[in-house]
Write a protein that holds these residues in place. Sequence first.
Motif, PDB file in Angstrom:
ATOM      1  N   THR A   1      30.759  14.346 -22.918  1.00  0.00           N
ATOM      2  CA  THR A   1      32.172  15.209 -22.745  1.00  0.00           C
ATOM      3  C   THR A   1      32.970  15.154 -21.507  1.00  0.00           C
ATOM      4  OG1 THR A   1      31.214  17.055 -24.050  1.00  0.00           O
ATOM      5  CG2 THR A   1      33.021  17.662 -22.465  1.00  0.00           C
ATOM      6  N   PRO A   2      32.322  14.583 -20.505  1.00  0.00           N
ATOM      7  CA  PRO A   2      32.995  14.137 -19.144  1.00  0.00           C
ATOM      8  C   PRO A   2      33.770  12.937 -19.440  1.00  0.00           C
ATOM      9  CG  PRO A   2      31.015  14.970 -18.408  1.00  0.00           C
ATOM     10  CD  PRO A   2      30.764  14.917 -19.939  1.00  0.00           C
ATOM     11  N   TYR A   3      33.118  11.896 -20.158  1.00  0.00           N
ATOM     12  CA  TYR A   3      33.722  10.607 -20.470  1.00  0.00           C
ATOM     13  C   TYR A   3      34.899  10.742 -21.497  1.00  0.00           C
ATOM     14  CZ  TYR A   3      34.337   5.814 -21.489  1.00  0.00           C
ATOM     15  OH  TYR A   3      34.880   4.380 -21.838  1.00  0.00           O
ATOM     16  N   THR A   4      34.760  11.828 -22.639  1.00  0.00           N
ATOM     17  CA  THR A   4      35.780  12.046 -23.484  1.00  0.00           C
ATOM     18  C   THR A   4      36.864  12.651 -22.393  1.00  0.00           C
ATOM     19  OG1 THR A   4      34.301  12.752 -24.979  1.00  0.00           O
ATOM     20  CG2 THR A   4      36.736  13.386 -25.333  1.00  0.00           C
ATOM     21  N   MET A   5      36.651  13.418 -21.398  1.00  0.00           N
ATOM     22  CA  MET A   5      37.905  13.973 -20.691  1.00  0.00           C
ATOM     23  C   MET A   5      38.599  12.867 -19.661  1.00  0.00           C
ATOM     24  SD  MET A   5      36.077  17.453 -19.132  1.00  0.00           S
ATOM     25  CE  MET A   5      35.715  18.866 -20.184  1.00  0.00           C
ATOM     26  N   TYR A   6      37.504  12.063 -19.489  1.00  0.00           N
ATOM     27  CA  TYR A   6      38.213  10.772 -18.465  1.00  0.00           C
ATOM     28  C   TYR A   6      39.190   9.933 -19.771  1.00  0.00           C
ATOM     29  CZ  TYR A   6      38.011   6.030 -16.684  1.00  0.00           C
ATOM     30  OH  TYR A   6      38.525   4.802 -16.283  1.00  0.00           O
TER      31      TYR A   6
ATOM     32  N   ALA B   1      41.438  19.109 -24.201  1.00  0.00           N
ATOM     33  CA  ALA B   1      41.677  20.629 -24.724  1.00  0.00           C
ATOM     34  C   ALA B   1      42.385  20.581 -25.812  1.00  0.00           C
ATOM     35  CB  ALA B   1      42.244  21.634 -23.145  1.00  0.00           C
ATOM     36  N   LYS B   2      43.274  19.891 -26.023  1.00  0.00           N
ATOM     37  CA  LYS B   2      44.212  19.986 -27.249  1.00  0.00           C
ATOM     38  C   LYS B   2      43.546  19.351 -28.362  1.00  0.00           C
ATOM     39  CE  LYS B   2      48.421  18.496 -26.940  1.00  0.00           C
ATOM     40  NZ  LYS B   2      49.553  17.525 -26.718  1.00  0.00           N
ATOM     41  N   MET B   3      42.400  18.390 -28.111  1.00  0.00           N
ATOM     42  CA  MET B   3      41.459  17.962 -29.124  1.00  0.00           C
ATOM     43  C   MET B   3      40.535  19.250 -29.680  1.00  0.00           C
ATOM     44  SD  MET B   3      38.017  16.771 -29.490  1.00  0.00           S
ATOM     45  CE  MET B   3      37.562  16.222 -27.890  1.00  0.00           C
TER      46      MET B   3
ATOM     47  N   LEU C   1      33.176   7.534 -30.806  1.00  0.00           N
ATOM     48  CA  LEU C   1      31.915   7.974 -30.692  1.00  0.00           C
ATOM     49  C   LEU C   1      31.743   8.967 -29.829  1.00  0.00           C
ATOM     50  CD1 LEU C   1      28.567   5.847 -30.971  1.00  0.00           C
ATOM     51  CD2 LEU C   1      28.880   7.416 -29.226  1.00  0.00           C
ATOM     52  N   TYR C   2      32.408   8.748 -28.580  1.00  0.00           N
ATOM     53  CA  TYR C   2      32.133   9.599 -27.227  1.00  0.00           C
ATOM     54  C   TYR C   2      32.761  11.298 -27.847  1.00  0.00           C
ATOM     55  CZ  TYR C   2      36.834   7.904 -26.184  1.00  0.00           C
ATOM     56  OH  TYR C   2      38.012   7.212 -26.009  1.00  0.00           O
ATOM     57  N   GLU C   3      33.965  11.104 -28.366  1.00  0.00           N
ATOM     58  CA  GLU C   3      34.453  12.310 -28.839  1.00  0.00           C
ATOM     59  C   GLU C   3      33.633  13.074 -29.844  1.00  0.00           C
ATOM     60  OE1 GLU C   3      37.862  13.801 -32.015  1.00  0.00           O
ATOM     61  OE2 GLU C   3      38.531  12.143 -30.674  1.00  0.00           O
ATOM     62  N   VAL C   4      32.939  12.320 -30.756  1.00  0.00           N
ATOM     63  CA  VAL C   4      32.204  13.199 -31.979  1.00  0.00           C
ATOM     64  C   VAL C   4      30.957  13.430 -31.507  1.00  0.00           C
ATOM     65  CG1 VAL C   4      31.049  12.670 -34.063  1.00  0.00           C
ATOM     66  CG2 VAL C   4      33.481  11.397 -33.618  1.00  0.00           C
ATOM     67  N   VAL C   5      30.275  12.626 -30.671  1.00  0.00           N
ATOM     68  CA  VAL C   5      28.972  13.047 -29.966  1.00  0.00           C
ATOM     69  C   VAL C   5      28.913  14.080 -28.970  1.00  0.00           C
ATOM     70  CG1 VAL C   5      26.694  12.346 -29.008  1.00  0.00           C
ATOM     71  CG2 VAL C   5      27.961  10.850 -30.731  1.00  0.00           C
ATOM     72  N   GLY C   6      30.173  14.021 -28.165  1.00  0.00           N
ATOM     73  CA  GLY C   6      30.345  15.098 -27.104  1.00  0.00           C
ATOM     74  C   GLY C   6      30.545  16.492 -27.743  1.00  0.00           C
TER      75      GLY C   6
END
Length: 389
Positions: free
Chosen positions: A118-123, A131-133, A254-259
């Motif tokens: 999740t932090p990497y997705t935010m990055y 937040a929109k996602m 991948l980081y979005e889905v797994v996060g």
Amino acid sequence: MSATMTVAVTFTETKQGVESEPPPYTAVTDHVDNDVISHVQLRPPIVYTSSSAFFASLWARWKSLWTPRFIFSMIAGQVVSLCITVTNVTTTELIDRNWSLPTTQTWFLYFSLFAVYTPYTMYQYGFKGWAKMVWRDGWKYFILACCDVEGNFLVVKAYNYTDLLSCMLLDAWAIPVCIFFCWIYMRTKYHWTQILGVLICVGGLGMLVASDMLTDKNYPALNKGKGDAFMIIGATLYGFTNATEEFFVRRSPLYEVVGQLGMWGTLINGIQASALEHHDMTLASWNGATGGFLVAYTAAMFILYTTAPLLYRSASSPFYNISLLTSDFYGLLFGLFLFHYSPYWLYFPSFCVVVLGLVVYFWHATPEEQGKVDPKRPAYIQGRQEEQV
């Protein structure tokens, strides 16, 4: 991870009645545009005109299997299978040490996925983009996480009520469920050799079941009907979540889905654990040994949940499911070295049968045919530019 294919194009001029000779080892696609038919190179055909031609074509087909993508898929499949074995061994050790909190145990997994991805997705997206996602697409990840959490919970509960034979056989129900939902999502066209590969793998599972029955490893069922129902529902949820996650990771980073799976899984699993196991938490033995096995369990599951989406992209979620059927063989290896088990001879040929089934699964079809791999961030997000998703 982009899917690549070697394409050879020939042109058919139907209006003039002239047709060029297609190149060898090609298969015609279903796409027709302006009287142009594309021939996409797939597997070399098996030639039956003579014995020498037959064996030469057989060898060519065998060599065509071993592409970097297929080799990665085979290795990744055995990595996740080994991870499953590690989780079984560590869970057994935790139970032997008076620490039996299955829902709490998986909470650490979901939290680790959330904390890393999740932090990497935010990055990548920026906090507002993330937040929109969550606001626009979080509902689908919530359903995915809910099914994953409850699938894990029901399968664990099934082992408490039904016997080992039922658990091993009914757990394989996840395979046809996964194949069905892959067809629903991506309209995957399965060749008969893929179905044969699945049946061969299940045959290997049957040999494992037979070996356990012959060595009297089965145990009596406390409530067979209830346990079988839990296992069928849990396996159905497994198949659904595997196919759904494959659908997501082929189209999203991948980081979005797994996060997101980790975030929603942490919330759902935390609520369920506090409701069902709050009293048992006070009775469990919390010490260095249980902490170490819990860390090992979480690490193995983290590797599994990270590798599985890569395997979905490189091969498919059904291939992931049949790859897991080798986990009992790795369990035997752990038993030999850690617990000094005496192996039954059927374990070794059963492993070979499952591996044969994995090869047969892609004997005709190719990993590239299983679905398009085109992961993109949501169109409504304007985050930093990225090279790999």
